[in-house]
Design an enzyme around this catalytic site. Sequence first.
Site, PDB file in Angstrom:
ATOM      1  N   GLU A 147     -22.267  45.695  12.435  1.00  0.00           N
ATOM      2  CA  GLU A 147     -23.226  44.872  11.694  1.00  0.00           C
ATOM      3  C   GLU A 147     -24.277  45.742  11.003  1.00  0.00           C
ATOM      4  O   GLU A 147     -24.730  45.419   9.903  1.00  0.00           O
ATOM      5  CB  GLU A 147     -23.895  43.861  12.633  1.00  0.00           C
ATOM      6  CG  GLU A 147     -22.938  42.910  13.322  1.00  0.00           C
ATOM      7  CD  GLU A 147     -22.039  42.163  12.358  1.00  0.00           C
ATOM      8  OE1 GLU A 147     -22.433  41.970  11.191  1.00  0.00           O
ATOM      9  OE2 GLU A 147     -20.919  41.779  12.752  1.00  0.00           O
ATOM     10  N   HIS A 150     -22.938  46.899   7.750  1.00  0.00           N
ATOM     11  CA  HIS A 150     -23.089  45.884   6.706  1.00  0.00           C
ATOM     12  C   HIS A 150     -24.494  45.927   6.114  1.00  0.00           C
ATOM     13  O   HIS A 150     -24.684  45.761   4.907  1.00  0.00           O
ATOM     14  CB  HIS A 150     -22.835  44.491   7.280  1.00  0.00           C
ATOM     15  CG  HIS A 150     -21.390  44.133   7.407  1.00  0.00           C
ATOM     16  ND1 HIS A 150     -20.475  44.317   6.385  1.00  0.00           N
ATOM     17  CD2 HIS A 150     -20.682  43.578   8.444  1.00  0.00           C
ATOM     18  CE1 HIS A 150     -19.282  43.902   6.776  1.00  0.00           C
ATOM     19  NE2 HIS A 150     -19.375  43.457   8.016  1.00  0.00           N
ATOM     20  N   GLU A 226     -14.877  44.485   5.646  1.00  0.00           N
ATOM     21  CA  GLU A 226     -14.732  44.561   7.103  1.00  0.00           C
ATOM     22  C   GLU A 226     -14.135  45.903   7.510  1.00  0.00           C
ATOM     23  O   GLU A 226     -14.589  46.526   8.480  1.00  0.00           O
ATOM     24  CB  GLU A 226     -13.863  43.406   7.614  1.00  0.00           C
ATOM     25  CG  GLU A 226     -14.525  42.037   7.536  1.00  0.00           C
ATOM     26  CD  GLU A 226     -15.889  42.008   8.200  1.00  0.00           C
ATOM     27  OE1 GLU A 226     -16.010  42.431   9.375  1.00  0.00           O
ATOM     28  OE2 GLU A 226     -16.844  41.579   7.536  1.00  0.00           O
TER      29      GLU A 226
END
Length: 299
Positions: A147, A150, A226
Site C-alpha cells: 500500500e 501505491h 498491482e
Amino acid sequence: MERKTLYELQAENVRKTYLFMMIFSLILFAIGYFFVWYFNGGTFGIILLVAFIFLYNWIAYENSDKIALASVNARLASENEYYVLHNVVEEVAIAAGVPKPKVYIMDEQQPNAFATGKDPNHAAICVTTGLLSMVNREELQGVISHEMAHIRNRDILLMTVIGVVVGLVLILRDILFRSMWWGVGGRKRERDNEGSVIILIVGLILSILAPIIVALIRAAVSRQREFLADATGAYIIRDPEALASALEKIGSYGKPMRAASQATAHMFISNPFGNINQLFATHPPIEERVRRLRALVIK
C-alpha cells in the site's frame, strides 16, 4: 519493458488521472445531455449540466479519499488500541521515504487493505480487522509496503478518483433505467411511440456502454499497478516473501467482503469479491503475483 524512474511513474499517473476524468466527463455529458433533451431542459439545462460536471470533478479530486473511506465504513485506528499497526505503518513509511499516512480500520472479517488520498502528504491506509487477526508482523509489513508503494507511486489518486467516478456512473445507470421504464410505461408526456423507442434505444446504449468503458479502463490500470506495487513494496522492506506469504493467506479466504462495492473493488490489495471474469478483473491472479514475488532477487 521500458524502465521508468519514480518521478516518471508519478507524472504518468497524474496524466492518466486527468485523462480518465476527461473521458468520464464526456460520458457524463452524453448521459446528461440525453436527460436535458428528454425533459426539455434547453440551454439552461446544458449550462447546469456542465456546471455539475466541473463541480463533481473538483469534489472527486479534492475529497475522493474521504468518500472512499466513508463508503466502506472505515474509522480512524486508535494508536493505543492498534499500536503494532501504527508502528508498522510508521517504519514502512520511513523506509519508503514518504510521510506517515493516516491509519484506518474496517470492521470486516475478510483480510484486505487499501490506500487512498490525492498525494503522499494527504494519504491514508485502511486495513480490515480480519487481516490483523490472520497475518503475523512480517506479513503485515508486506501488506503495508504494498500500500505504501501505491502511495509513493501516486497510484492512489488515480485509483481513488476512478472509484468515485465509477460509483456515480453506476448510480446514473440505475436512474436512467428507471426513468426510461417510468416514461415508456405511461408517464404523461407528449411523445409519440417512435420517439419513445428512440429514447429507449439511446438510453440502453448509454447505460450499458458507459459502465463497461469505465470498468475496462479501471481493470487495465489496476492490474498493471498491482504487479508494480508488489515489486516496489518488496524492495521497500527488502523482503518479497513477507508479501507473498500474506497474499497466500488473503487468497485462501473464500467469503466476499460485505462493505465492498463495484466502485471500490479495484482499490483493495485483493479483489474483495473473489475470482471473476478476467476481462473485468481488477486484480491479477494471486498465484501469479506470488510467483513473481518469489522470483524477485533483492540485493
